[in-house]
Design a protein around this motif. Structure first.
Motif, mmCIF file in Angstrom:
data_model
loop_
_atom_site.group_PDB
_atom_site.id
_atom_site.type_symbol
_atom_site.label_atom_id
_atom_site.label_comp_id
_atom_site.label_asym_id
_atom_site.label_seq_id
_atom_site.Cartn_x
_atom_site.Cartn_y
_atom_site.Cartn_z
ATOM 1 N N ASN A 162 0.852 -1.191 0.000
ATOM 2 C CA ASN A 162 0.000 0.000 0.000
ATOM 3 C C ASN A 162 0.886 1.238 0.000
ATOM 4 O O ASN A 162 0.855 2.052 0.920
ATOM 5 N N SER A 163 1.694 1.334 -1.033
ATOM 6 C CA SER A 163 2.590 2.486 -1.141
ATOM 7 C C SER A 163 2.948 2.700 -2.603
ATOM 8 O O SER A 163 2.654 1.869 -3.468
ATOM 9 N N VAL A 164 3.567 3.823 -2.860
ATOM 10 C CA VAL A 164 4.107 4.163 -4.176
ATOM 11 C C VAL A 164 5.547 4.597 -3.943
ATOM 12 O O VAL A 164 5.863 5.188 -2.908
ATOM 13 N N VAL A 165 6.428 4.290 -4.887
ATOM 14 C CA VAL A 165 7.811 4.755 -4.804
ATOM 15 C C VAL A 165 8.069 5.681 -5.988
ATOM 16 O O VAL A 165 7.717 5.359 -7.125
ATOM 17 N N ALA A 166 8.657 6.842 -5.706
ATOM 18 C CA ALA A 166 9.002 7.785 -6.771
ATOM 19 C C ALA A 166 10.519 7.920 -6.838
ATOM 20 O O ALA A 166 11.158 8.325 -5.856
ATOM 21 N N TYR A 167 11.082 7.554 -7.994
ATOM 22 C CA TYR A 167 12.508 7.766 -8.218
ATOM 23 C C TYR A 167 12.699 9.165 -8.761
ATOM 24 O O TYR A 167 12.189 9.510 -9.828
ATOM 25 N N GLU A 168 13.411 9.987 -8.009
ATOM 26 C CA GLU A 168 13.654 11.360 -8.438
ATOM 27 C C GLU A 168 15.145 11.645 -8.334
ATOM 28 O O GLU A 168 15.654 11.962 -7.258
ATOM 29 N N PRO A 169 15.868 11.510 -9.444
ATOM 30 C CA PRO A 169 17.285 11.879 -9.428
ATOM 31 C C PRO A 169 17.410 13.362 -9.078
ATOM 32 O O PRO A 169 16.846 14.210 -9.775
ATOM 33 N N VAL A 170 18.097 13.652 -7.998
ATOM 34 C CA VAL A 170 18.136 15.026 -7.492
ATOM 35 C C VAL A 170 18.695 15.978 -8.542
ATOM 36 O O VAL A 170 18.270 17.129 -8.657
ATOM 37 N N LEU A 208 5.885 2.469 -9.474
ATOM 38 C CA LEU A 208 7.111 3.257 -9.415
ATOM 39 C C LEU A 208 6.964 4.446 -10.356
ATOM 40 O O LEU A 208 6.724 4.280 -11.556
ATOM 41 N N LEU A 209 7.114 5.640 -9.813
ATOM 42 C CA LEU A 209 6.988 6.867 -10.600
ATOM 43 C C LEU A 209 8.356 7.459 -10.878
ATOM 44 O O LEU A 209 9.273 7.343 -10.064
ATOM 45 N N TYR A 210 8.462 8.129 -12.010
ATOM 46 C CA TYR A 210 9.680 8.897 -12.288
ATOM 47 C C TYR A 210 9.401 10.362 -12.028
ATOM 48 O O TYR A 210 8.378 10.914 -12.470
ATOM 49 N N GLY A 211 10.308 11.025 -11.318
ATOM 50 C CA GLY A 211 10.186 12.454 -11.067
ATOM 51 C C GLY A 211 11.488 13.159 -11.376
ATOM 52 O O GLY A 211 12.521 12.810 -10.820
#
Length: 255
Positions: A162-170, A208-211
């Motif tokens: 019950n979660s989402v992960v967002a990969y956001e290269p700083v 998995l989201l990309y940000g």
């Protein structure tokens, strides 16, 4: 497994009553055309209530941050998860790179916020990602593993159901730089692999989201990556036409 695309707008410290109302009106006009995509906006906390009322359930609403404290109390300036729930939030960002970099949200704090969100029925969007220096030093996977493991160690793999992960290269946030589709896919595949090592079924169902500087002109290419399930959108989420174009890019991946 088919995972529903999620396009989430992080408004950061932007907005005002009139501008927010205009933006939501514009997004609502495009909801029907993007029916297969879950659309989420995360306004500044003082505007969540008004945005949620206007969105009327047609657009999901989330917070940008919450306190890790188990109970409300003497924590000046903090916002408890129960407050977010009461004003209509279903999601909340935890561990955004700006929170980590500017406000001391270390890995253990982020893990605590993830736990607090879930304990109150909010779906946490866990943000992870490396700095430019870490990428250039070949530390991307080590950083992602460290950030994920802090949450896994405290909450366990079952919490990711019950979660989402967002990969956001700083290095790609607000810079105009965007990870190439291959860079994004490699990082997303690594994240999914880390979860799969604990539980393959949960890994396969976790979105998995990309940000990182997602725009209308690069969204289709990014969203076509097999492990990318949508985007966490910053600047482009502040204009309805731009945001809807990104939603349309996600919609185009269906079928």
């Amino acid at each position: 497994m088919s995972r529903q695309y999620l396009v989430a707008g992080n408004w950061k410290m932007n907005g005002g009553r009139a501008a927010n109302a205009e933006l939501i009106t514009g997004i609502l006009a495009g909801v029907a055309a993007n029916a297969s995509v879950e659309i989420l906006v995360c306004p500044p906390s003082v505007y969540i209530d008004a945005v949620a009322q206007q969105a009327a359930g047609k657009i999901k609403v989330g917070g940008q941050n919450l306190s890790e404290q188990e109970k409300p109390g003497a924590f000046t300036g903090e916002i408890h998860g129960t407050m977010l729930k009461e004003v209509g939030c279903q999601y909340v960002l935890v561990g955004h790179s700006e929170r980590r970099a500017f406000y001391g949200d270390a890995d253990d704090v982020v893990a605590g916020k993830f736990k607090a969100a879930q304990s109150l029925g909010l779906t946490p969007i866990l943000c992870v990602g490396e700095t430019l220096q870490e990428r250039e030093a070949g530390q991307t996977e080590a950083v992602l593993a460290r950030q994920l493991n802090a949450v896994l160690d405290l909450n366990g793999i079952d919490s990711f159901a019950n979660s989402v992960v967002a990969y956001e290269p700083v290095w790609a946030i607000g810079t105009g730089k965007t990870a190439s589709p291959q860079q994004a896919q490699d990082a997303h595949a690594f994240i999914r692999g880390q979860l799969a090592a604990k539980n393959a079924k949960i890994s396969n169902s976790t979105r998995l989201l990309y940000g990182g500087s997602v725009k209308a002109d690069n969204a289709v290419e990014l969203f076509s990556c097999p492990d990318v399930d949508g985007g966490l959108i910053g600047g482009a989420s502040l204009k309805a036409a731009d945001f809807l174009a990104i939603c349309a890019a996600a919609q185009s991946q269906k079928g």
